[in-house]
Design a protein around this motif. Structure first.
Motif, PDB file in Angstrom:
ATOM      1  N   ARG A 185       0.826  -1.210   0.000  1.00  0.00           N
ATOM      2  CA  ARG A 185       0.000   0.000   0.000  1.00  0.00           C
ATOM      3  C   ARG A 185       0.861   1.262   0.000  1.00  0.00           C
ATOM      4  O   ARG A 185       0.548   2.232  -0.706  1.00  0.00           O
ATOM      5  N   LYS A 186       1.929   1.276   0.765  1.00  0.00           N
ATOM      6  CA  LYS A 186       2.782   2.456   0.839  1.00  0.00           C
ATOM      7  C   LYS A 186       3.328   2.823  -0.530  1.00  0.00           C
ATOM      8  O   LYS A 186       3.351   4.000  -0.916  1.00  0.00           O
ATOM      9  N   GLN A 187       3.749   1.817  -1.291  1.00  0.00           N
ATOM     10  CA  GLN A 187       4.300   2.080  -2.613  1.00  0.00           C
ATOM     11  C   GLN A 187       3.232   2.576  -3.585  1.00  0.00           C
ATOM     12  O   GLN A 187       3.478   3.455  -4.405  1.00  0.00           O
ATOM     13  N   VAL A 188       2.031   2.005  -3.484  1.00  0.00           N
ATOM     14  CA  VAL A 188       0.942   2.458  -4.350  1.00  0.00           C
ATOM     15  C   VAL A 188       0.604   3.917  -4.045  1.00  0.00           C
ATOM     16  O   VAL A 188       0.389   4.729  -4.952  1.00  0.00           O
ATOM     17  N   ASN A 189       0.577   4.268  -2.771  1.00  0.00           N
ATOM     18  CA  ASN A 189       0.286   5.655  -2.399  1.00  0.00           C
ATOM     19  C   ASN A 189       1.375   6.609  -2.877  1.00  0.00           C
ATOM     20  O   ASN A 189       1.092   7.729  -3.309  1.00  0.00           O
ATOM     21  N   ALA A 197      -2.031  14.836 -12.145  1.00  0.00           N
ATOM     22  CA  ALA A 197      -2.925  15.098 -13.271  1.00  0.00           C
ATOM     23  C   ALA A 197      -3.931  13.978 -13.508  1.00  0.00           C
ATOM     24  O   ALA A 197      -4.792  14.093 -14.378  1.00  0.00           O
ATOM     25  N   CYS A 198      -3.840  12.905 -12.742  1.00  0.00           N
ATOM     26  CA  CYS A 198      -4.734  11.763 -12.950  1.00  0.00           C
ATOM     27  C   CYS A 198      -6.111  12.050 -12.359  1.00  0.00           C
ATOM     28  O   CYS A 198      -6.233  12.258 -11.146  1.00  0.00           O
ATOM     29  N   PRO A 199      -7.191  12.077 -13.170  1.00  0.00           N
ATOM     30  CA  PRO A 199      -8.538  12.374 -12.654  1.00  0.00           C
ATOM     31  C   PRO A 199      -9.036  11.349 -11.633  1.00  0.00           C
ATOM     32  O   PRO A 199      -9.931  11.652 -10.859  1.00  0.00           O
ATOM     33  N   LEU A 200      -8.478  10.152 -11.662  1.00  0.00           N
ATOM     34  CA  LEU A 200      -8.889   9.122 -10.711  1.00  0.00           C
ATOM     35  C   LEU A 200      -8.118   9.195  -9.396  1.00  0.00           C
ATOM     36  O   LEU A 200      -8.358   8.420  -8.483  1.00  0.00           O
ATOM     37  N   ARG A 201      -7.192  10.114  -9.309  1.00  0.00           N
ATOM     38  CA  ARG A 201      -6.262  10.128  -8.194  1.00  0.00           C
ATOM     39  C   ARG A 201      -6.972  10.183  -6.840  1.00  0.00           C
ATOM     40  O   ARG A 201      -6.632   9.439  -5.918  1.00  0.00           O
ATOM     41  N   GLN A 202      -7.965  11.040  -6.684  1.00  0.00           N
ATOM     42  CA  GLN A 202      -8.623  11.199  -5.396  1.00  0.00           C
ATOM     43  C   GLN A 202      -9.346   9.922  -4.987  1.00  0.00           C
ATOM     44  O   GLN A 202      -9.258   9.484  -3.830  1.00  0.00           O
ATOM     45  N   TYR A 203     -10.067   9.311  -5.932  1.00  0.00           N
ATOM     46  CA  TYR A 203     -10.755   8.052  -5.623  1.00  0.00           C
ATOM     47  C   TYR A 203      -9.761   6.983  -5.189  1.00  0.00           C
ATOM     48  O   TYR A 203      -9.967   6.282  -4.195  1.00  0.00           O
ATOM     49  N   LEU A 204      -8.665   6.855  -5.942  1.00  0.00           N
ATOM     50  CA  LEU A 204      -7.682   5.833  -5.636  1.00  0.00           C
ATOM     51  C   LEU A 204      -6.965   6.104  -4.322  1.00  0.00           C
ATOM     52  O   LEU A 204      -6.668   5.172  -3.557  1.00  0.00           O
ATOM     53  N   LEU A 205      -6.682   7.373  -4.033  1.00  0.00           N
ATOM     54  CA  LEU A 205      -6.055   7.713  -2.761  1.00  0.00           C
ATOM     55  C   LEU A 205      -6.953   7.328  -1.594  1.00  0.00           C
ATOM     56  O   LEU A 205      -6.491   6.839  -0.564  1.00  0.00           O
ATOM     57  N   GLU A 206      -8.252   7.540  -1.758  1.00  0.00           N
ATOM     58  CA  GLU A 206      -9.191   7.162  -0.698  1.00  0.00           C
ATOM     59  C   GLU A 206      -9.255   5.644  -0.558  1.00  0.00           C
ATOM     60  O   GLU A 206      -9.324   5.104   0.545  1.00  0.00           O
ATOM     61  N   PHE A 207      -9.214   4.942  -1.689  1.00  0.00           N
ATOM     62  CA  PHE A 207      -9.289   3.482  -1.654  1.00  0.00           C
ATOM     63  C   PHE A 207      -8.051   2.893  -0.977  1.00  0.00           C
ATOM     64  O   PHE A 207      -8.142   1.928  -0.221  1.00  0.00           O
ATOM     65  N   PHE A 208      -6.887   3.483  -1.238  1.00  0.00           N
ATOM     66  CA  PHE A 208      -5.641   2.977  -0.674  1.00  0.00           C
ATOM     67  C   PHE A 208      -5.232   3.727   0.596  1.00  0.00           C
ATOM     68  O   PHE A 208      -4.080   3.657   1.021  1.00  0.00           O
TER      69      PHE A 208
END
Length: 295
Positions: A185-189, A197-208
């Protein structure tokens, strides 16, 4: 000690190929519906291409010791019993043999499937229900099966903020002791924090998020022909991840839930097309989609 750690590279919107060379070459927002599946496959939990035809697939149904063969129209051609009922999660054709994995990490090798002299060999591994094995893939380049774990077992020495993929050597018929891939998880974050610039960044940050339990739960695994890249999907969160053969994280995307309410199976055809199966959810029937390779 883990031998391979996940690296960090790029991220993109689902449905669009990244500008980078490592982008996902599939339009995830516009999959082609192959078929809605009959009720007997409403809990389809594993998918593989048939070894002798590129327009037919193999599937397993959760809780039933049976392998199904499906044509390109989604019609069930046959079903064979191979073992008693149980939590079966993965299926792979390896030559003329069929391998099935159970959530406990147990593997079943079916030879001469459907013939009067059908034979099944059972292989126990040191994995168990705590690991919750759900993804199965055939790594032809290394003559091994890959088993993706939905969870990490207690007190096994591995980082609890990691998800692990183990390898079963087909020559020795034994599980390699250490995981061969890890997704920390640390590496993914760290990766996501670099992709402003990734539009999915916020969703993915919340998921991880490190404030909650690690929710990544691999439910399917497949190896892309040609590149050898590993495609892994987590049904929880509808997250699709791509790893290089060396274990470097190449991409993260999200599968649209309107098409994939519960993705549980991945398979690649020889032409590079990606097949994704999703279990029935609510009023939606189980379905198989095809995503052609964007060349």
């Amino acid at each position: 000690m883990l031998r391979l750690l996940v690296g960090l590279f790029c991220c993109c919107l689902p449905g669009l190929a990244c500008a980078q060379a490592d982008g996902i070459p599939f339009n995830l927002d516009q999959p082609t519906l192959i078929s809605s599946l009959p009720a007997e496959l409403e809990e389809i939990s594993g998918l593989s291409m048939a070894h002798d035809r590129d327009d037919e697939l193999l599937a397993v149904q959760d809780e039933e010791g049976k392998v199904y063969r499906i044509n390109a129209a989604g019609q069930v051609l046959w079903g064979i019993n191979f073992w008693k009922d149980g939590d079966y999660e993965g299926v792979e054709a390896v030559g003329e043999d069929i391998w099935v994995s159970k959530n406990t990490g147990t593997l079943y090798q079916i030879t001469r499937a459907g013939q009067p002299d059908q034979h099944v060999e059972k292989y126990n591994t040191r994995l168990n229900e705590e690991n919750d094995v759900e993804g199965l893939a055939y790594d032809a380049a290394r003559n091994r099966l890959l088993l993706a774990c939905k969870r990490d077992a207690k007190d096994d020495g591995n980082d609890k903020d990691g998800r692990y993929i183990f390898a079963f050597d087909l020559e020795s018929k034994s599980l390699i002791e250490d995981p061969v891939y890890s997704i920390r998880r640390k590496q993914v974050n760290q990766f996501l924090n670099q992709m402003e610039a990734c539009p999915l960044r916020q969703y993915l940050l919340e998921f991880f998020s490190e404030e909650e339990k690690y929710d990544l739960a691999p439910s399917a695994l497949a190896i892309q022909p040609g590149t050898g890249n590993l495609y892994l999907v987590s049904s929880h969160g509808k997250v699709l991840m791509v790893l290089s053969p060396e274990g470097r994280l190449l991409n993260v995307a999200r599968l649209p839930k309107e098409f994939f309410p519960q993705p549980e199976g991945l398979a690649f055809a020889k032409d590079g097309s990606l097949y994704i199966s999703t279990e029935a959810r609510g009023k939606a029937r189980a379905r198989i989609f095809r995503l052609p390779l964007i060349r």
